[in-house]
Enzyme design. Structure first.
Site, PDB file in Angstrom:
ATOM      1  CB  SER A 263      36.691  48.701  30.051  1.00 16.76           C
ATOM      2  OG  SER A 263      37.226  47.383  29.812  1.00 16.76           O
TER       3      SER A 263
ATOM      4  CE1 TYR B   3      31.697  47.328  31.183  1.00 16.74           C
ATOM      5  CE2 TYR B   3      33.321  46.314  29.912  1.00 16.74           C
ATOM      6  CZ  TYR B   3      32.982  47.112  31.028  1.00 16.74           C
ATOM      7  OH  TYR B   3      33.879  47.377  31.914  1.00 16.74           O
TER       8      TYR B   3
END
Ligand SMILES: NC(=O)c1ccc[n+]([C@@H]2O[C@H](COP(=O)([O-])OP(=O)(O)OC[C@H]3O[C@@H](n4cnc5c(N)ncnc54)[C@H](OP(=O)(O)O)[C@@H]3O)[C@@H](O)[C@H]2O)c1
Length: 251
Positions: A138, A151
């Site tokens: 990501s 995350y």
């Protein structure tokens, strides 16, 4: 394929979101697709949309299960041409709520879960001297973002890991790449309370990824109108980065 066999793909986290859209996009191109995830009903619902897709339940955090599922898949269908290690989890961590359980959980799924998959896939692909592996990372892995520390750290780890191995594996015929999407509308991003810039649909994300399968670049990133801004932020000196990111996020 030149030898006439159907292209074969294995996608983890294929029961929903980006993984599901990818599975259906490849299926529509007549690939043989196998999807995995923990929830059988979700996998079944995806497979029912196709004549030929199959599924195998898997918890990516279970080291042995990864090996078992992958070897059964190879016995039944052969060694995949493409593996997309896409299974992942996300929850924000507000700056004042340090959450060790969340940090462990996201590491187990997003980072170690991918390592478990790689441990099964890499040896036979290296032996065959071909294959493509996509790690679903990501743009949150580019640089630290307030509220996304647990995350983002797992996604940064994936990028770093793949950077280290991209060239050596390429020389051995195996293409290890990262996918760094911006915001995609899924159950994971539904947890975000802020307005997500340049948000795209899962079908748009799948389309970008499938198109990029024909290339051999290290990174697949989209939508560029958003991710290229983050690339610029990544290149800035810390002092300027912290100033801008705190202005942008208000944190
Ligand atoms: N949406 C975005 O904006 C965005 C942006 C950048 C990157 N990503 C990444 O894209 C990937 C897919 O996410 P998504 O947004 O499409 O969300 P999603 O719909 O929640 O997809 C995640 C999938 O992973 C599976 N999964 C979770 N834990 C698992 C485990 N322990 N073992 C096996 N499968 C597991 C889930 O199925 P089960 O719960 O049934 O196991 C689910 O199908 C993730 O890696 C995410 O970090 C998403």
């Amino acid at each position: 394929m030149a030898d006439g066999h159907k292209k074969l793909a294995w996608i983890t986290g294929g029961g929903s979101g980006i993984g599901k859209a990818l599975a259906l996009a490849l299926d529509a191109l007549d690939w043989q697709v196998i999807i995995s995830g923990r929830t059988e009903q979700k996998l079944q619902a995806v497979v029912e949309k196709s004549q030929q897709m199959a599924y195998s339940t898997l918890d990516v955090t279970d080291k042995e299960q990864n090996q078992q599922v992958f070897s059964v898949l190879c016995e039944q269908y052969g060694l995949p041409d493409l593996v997309i290690l896409n299974a992942g989890d996300y929850s924000p961590m507000p700056v004042d709520e340090f959450n060790l359980d969340l940090i462990y959980k996201l590491n187990q799924v997003n980072y170690l879960g991918v390592m478990n998959g790689l441990a099964a896939i890499l040896p036979p692909m290296k032996e065959r001297k071909s294959g493509q592996i996509l790690l679903m990372s990501s743009v949150a892995g580019y640089r630290g973002l307030p509220d996304a520390a647990p995350y983002g750290a797992t996604k940064a780890a994936l990028i770093n890991f793949a950077e280290a191995l991209y060239m050596p594996l390429k020389e051995q015929g195996v293409l290890l790449r990262v996918v760094n999407p911006g915001f995609v509308t899924t159950q994971l991003t539904a947890q975000n309370s802020f307005k997500m810039p340049a948000e795209i649909t899962t079908n748009e994300a799948a389309e970008r990824i499938v198109k990029a399968l024909e290339t051999d670049s290290f990174e697949i990133t989209f939508p560029k109108r958003f991710t290229y801004i983050l690339k610029i932020l990544r290149a800035l000196p810390y002092r300027i980065y912290f100033f801008l990111i705190s202005k942008i996020t208000g944190k």
